[in-house]
Motif scaffolding. Structure first.
Motif, PDB file in Angstrom:
ATOM      1  N   ILE A 150       1.218  -0.792  -0.177  1.00 58.83           N
ATOM      2  CA  ILE A 150      -0.051   0.002   0.496  1.00 58.83           C
ATOM      3  C   ILE A 150       0.962   1.268   0.381  1.00 58.83           C
ATOM      4  CG2 ILE A 150      -1.576   0.733   0.856  1.00 58.83           C
ATOM      5  CD1 ILE A 150      -2.310  -1.381   0.119  1.00 58.83           C
ATOM      6  N   ALA A 151       1.033   2.496  -1.009  1.00 60.13           N
ATOM      7  CA  ALA A 151       1.759   2.838  -1.134  1.00 60.13           C
ATOM      8  C   ALA A 151       0.416   4.511  -0.020  1.00 60.13           C
ATOM      9  CB  ALA A 151       2.005   3.905  -2.699  1.00 60.13           C
ATOM     10  N   ILE A 152       1.377   5.257   0.591  1.00 60.07           N
ATOM     11  CA  ILE A 152       0.876   6.238   1.516  1.00 60.07           C
ATOM     12  C   ILE A 152       2.060   7.837   0.703  1.00 60.07           C
ATOM     13  CG2 ILE A 152       0.602   6.697   4.189  1.00 60.07           C
ATOM     14  CD1 ILE A 152      -1.072   4.345   3.396  1.00 60.07           C
ATOM     15  N   PRO A 153       0.814   8.964   1.523  1.00 58.86           N
ATOM     16  CA  PRO A 153       1.314  10.067   0.913  1.00 58.86           C
ATOM     17  C   PRO A 153       2.528  10.177   1.916  1.00 58.86           C
ATOM     18  CG  PRO A 153      -0.557   9.997   1.300  1.00 58.86           C
ATOM     19  CD  PRO A 153      -0.403   8.570   1.512  1.00 58.86           C
ATOM     20  N   ASN A 154       3.787  10.524   1.642  1.00 59.75           N
ATOM     21  CA  ASN A 154       4.960  11.045   2.750  1.00 59.75           C
ATOM     22  C   ASN A 154       4.735  12.321   2.556  1.00 59.75           C
ATOM     23  OD1 ASN A 154       5.358  12.531   0.549  1.00 59.75           O
ATOM     24  ND2 ASN A 154       7.377  11.445   0.581  1.00 59.75           N
ATOM     25  N   THR A 155       3.364  13.471   2.724  1.00 61.06           N
ATOM     26  CA  THR A 155       3.343  14.654   3.365  1.00 61.06           C
ATOM     27  C   THR A 155       2.791  14.865   4.737  1.00 61.06           C
ATOM     28  OG1 THR A 155       1.570  14.854   1.578  1.00 61.06           O
ATOM     29  CG2 THR A 155       3.704  15.530   1.151  1.00 61.06           C
ATOM     30  N   ILE A 180      -4.432  13.178  13.008  1.00 59.70           N
ATOM     31  CA  ILE A 180      -3.432  13.053  11.890  1.00 59.70           C
ATOM     32  C   ILE A 180      -1.916  13.046  11.434  1.00 59.70           C
ATOM     33  CG2 ILE A 180      -5.088  14.378  10.809  1.00 59.70           C
ATOM     34  CD1 ILE A 180      -3.670  16.943  10.929  1.00 59.70           C
ATOM     35  N   ASP A 181      -1.536  13.089  13.115  1.00 59.43           N
ATOM     36  CA  ASP A 181       0.287  12.850  13.419  1.00 59.43           C
ATOM     37  C   ASP A 181       0.284  11.953  13.079  1.00 59.43           C
ATOM     38  OD1 ASP A 181       0.102  15.791  14.005  1.00 59.43           O
ATOM     39  OD2 ASP A 181      -0.576  15.543  16.045  1.00 59.43           O
ATOM     40  N   ALA A 182      -0.350  10.594  12.318  1.00 63.73           N
ATOM     41  CA  ALA A 182      -0.185   9.210  12.571  1.00 63.73           C
ATOM     42  C   ALA A 182       0.584   9.034  11.314  1.00 63.73           C
ATOM     43  CB  ALA A 182      -0.809   8.475  12.265  1.00 63.73           C
ATOM     44  N   THR A 183       1.766   8.033  11.392  1.00 63.17           N
ATOM     45  CA  THR A 183       3.010   7.582  10.117  1.00 63.17           C
ATOM     46  C   THR A 183       2.898   6.173  10.579  1.00 63.17           C
ATOM     47  OG1 THR A 183       5.076   7.276  11.369  1.00 63.17           O
ATOM     48  CG2 THR A 183       4.372   9.473  10.619  1.00 63.17           C
ATOM     49  N   VAL A 184       3.640   5.376   9.540  1.00 54.98           N
ATOM     50  CA  VAL A 184       3.225   4.341   8.831  1.00 54.98           C
ATOM     51  C   VAL A 184       3.287   3.533  10.174  1.00 54.98           C
ATOM     52  CG1 VAL A 184       2.857   4.322   6.566  1.00 54.98           C
ATOM     53  CG2 VAL A 184       5.407   4.019   7.522  1.00 54.98           C
ATOM     54  N   ASP A 185       5.008   3.975  10.813  1.00 53.89           N
ATOM     55  CA  ASP A 185       5.619   3.352  11.949  1.00 53.89           C
ATOM     56  C   ASP A 185       5.055   3.639  13.530  1.00 53.89           C
ATOM     57  OD1 ASP A 185       8.172   2.973  10.419  1.00 53.89           O
ATOM     58  OD2 ASP A 185       8.680   5.318  10.835  1.00 53.89           O
ATOM     59  N   ASP A 186       3.935   4.270  13.385  1.00 48.27           N
ATOM     60  CA  ASP A 186       2.929   4.124  14.520  1.00 48.27           C
ATOM     61  C   ASP A 186       1.590   3.201  14.316  1.00 48.27           C
ATOM     62  OD1 ASP A 186       4.168   6.422  15.936  1.00 48.27           O
ATOM     63  OD2 ASP A 186       3.279   7.442  13.901  1.00 48.27           O
ATOM     64  N   THR A 198       6.467   4.562   1.501  1.00 46.71           N
ATOM     65  CA  THR A 198       5.810   6.308   1.089  1.00 46.71           C
ATOM     66  C   THR A 198       6.441   7.136   0.405  1.00 46.71           C
ATOM     67  OG1 THR A 198       6.834   6.905   3.284  1.00 46.71           O
ATOM     68  CG2 THR A 198       5.664   6.121   3.699  1.00 46.71           C
ATOM     69  N   GLY A 199       5.805   7.967  -0.699  1.00 49.72           N
ATOM     70  CA  GLY A 199       5.763   8.488  -1.446  1.00 49.72           C
ATOM     71  C   GLY A 199       5.683   9.572  -1.702  1.00 49.72           C
ATOM     72  N   ASP A 200       5.684  10.600  -2.596  1.00 53.05           N
ATOM     73  CA  ASP A 200       5.293  11.859  -3.463  1.00 53.05           C
ATOM     74  C   ASP A 200       3.930  11.083  -4.006  1.00 53.05           C
ATOM     75  OD1 ASP A 200       4.458  14.162  -4.441  1.00 53.05           O
ATOM     76  OD2 ASP A 200       5.869  13.986  -5.779  1.00 53.05           O
ATOM     77  N   PRO A 201       3.027  11.674  -3.490  1.00 56.29           N
ATOM     78  CA  PRO A 201       1.694  11.965  -3.967  1.00 56.29           C
ATOM     79  C   PRO A 201       1.118  11.841  -5.274  1.00 56.29           C
ATOM     80  CG  PRO A 201       1.419  13.027  -2.209  1.00 56.29           C
ATOM     81  CD  PRO A 201       2.745  13.242  -2.068  1.00 56.29           C
ATOM     82  N   ALA A 202       1.707  12.755  -6.006  1.00 62.13           N
ATOM     83  CA  ALA A 202       1.417  13.245  -7.044  1.00 62.13           C
ATOM     84  C   ALA A 202       2.483  12.464  -8.044  1.00 62.13           C
ATOM     85  CB  ALA A 202       2.873  14.457  -7.463  1.00 62.13           C
ATOM     86  N   GLN A 203       2.856  11.337  -7.114  1.00 62.33           N
ATOM     87  CA  GLN A 203       3.666  10.501  -8.629  1.00 62.33           C
ATOM     88  C   GLN A 203       2.475   9.067  -8.381  1.00 62.33           C
ATOM     89  OE1 GLN A 203       5.877  10.773 -10.517  1.00 62.33           O
ATOM     90  NE2 GLN A 203       5.804  13.380  -9.393  1.00 62.33           N
TER      91      GLN A 203
END
Length: 287
Positions: A150-155, A180-186, A198-203
């Motif tokens: 699963i790809a998740i925005p990194n912003t 909304i402060d959650a990250t994949v590490d959480d 995680t990556g650039d959501p524009a991509q």
């Protein structure tokens, strides 16, 4: 729901102080009154007959073009200035180049005000452009398989938004209260052992064929000419007003009658129907 506090125009109060200061001389008082009245009139947003509105290209532009045509029938003229970024519209508003803008969510506006000190304020809520989990492989989150990617925005905040959509869909569990402060590490519970990148959501649109699903803000789906209804396997709750977009003005103009009139043009059944038919769930009316 967050309650936005509107600024108050203080022109009439200022005029009263000016008259009191000159109260000993009748002629001076009359002159001051005339001057104050003239200044008050010049403050009106529609004194030039046009309301200048800054919008970002896409949904905000399309909706205001629809409203613009309807308002023009009553002689209410709207001029649109279209931007392709989220910085210049607030600068242009603060510097008086725009009367209002329609580009941003409440959390983003709060950040801008904190960083710049701009005296700008929300006038009314208009639309939400929700976060969705999109997939070309599956129709629902229930079809996700063990070990899927699963790809998740990194912003900032967008990562948390996407993860909250997955949590609400029962896919993962996050620490209580992190929001909304959650990250994949959480992530606390991940029953399917999903792999999160995680990556650039524009991509992410280009990457959809290579992943099981991706968290994508719906404006990217619209920009790509795709259908949110066809590709979404989970969507942000449309009743959540955290990410509602706002019409924003300079604080000194918050009570200008033109803005109340604009809100009446905006919040109609006709405009809501236009939003529903045009964006097919990728944009949701806030009223």
């Amino acid at each position: 729901m967050k309650k936005w506090q509107k600024g108050l125009v203080t022109i009439l109060g200022a005029s009263g102080l000016l008259l009191a200061a000159c109260g000993n001389q009748a002629a001076s008082s009359d002159s001051a009154s005339d001057t104050a009245s003239s200044e008050t009139a010049s403050e009106g947003l529609m004194d030039d007959g046009v309301l200048t509105v800054g919008v970002t290209a896409g949904p905000h532009e399309e909706i205001f073009n629809f409203i613009k045509d309807k308002a023009a029938e009553d002689g209410f003229e709207i001029e649109l200035v279209v931007f392709n970024d989220y910085v210049k519209p607030n600068t242009a508003l603060a510097e008086g180049e725009l009367d209002i803008n329609s580009i941003q969510t409440g959390p983003y506006l709060e950040t801008v005000i904190a960083d710049t000190g701009y005296e700008i304020t929300p006038i009314f809520e208009n639309i939400t452009i929700p976060m969705g989990i999109y997939s070309e492989q599956y129709d629902t989150v229930d079809e996700l398989q063990e070990g899927d990617t699963i790809a998740i925005p990194n912003t900032p905040s967008q990562e948390g938004r996407a993860l909250l959509v997955l949590e609400n869909a029962g896919v993962i569990t996050l620490p209580e209260g992190l929001g909304i402060d959650a990250t994949v590490d959480d992530i606390e519970e991940n029953p399917l052992n999903l792999e999160f990148i995680t990556g650039d959501p524009a991509q992410f649109i280009a990457q959809l064929p290579d992943v099981a699903a991706a968290g994508i803000n719906s404006n990217y789906i619209l920009d790509a000419g795709l259908s949110a209804k066809d590709l979404a396997i989970a969507m942000e709750d449309s009743e959540d007003t955290t990410w509602v977009n706002l019409v924003v003005a300079r604080t000194e103009n918050a009570e200008d009658p033109a803005l109340a009139q604009l809100e009446e043009y905006y919040k109609t059944d006709e405009v809501k129907a236009f939003i529903d038919e045009t964006f097919q769930g990728a944009v949701v009316a806030s009223w």
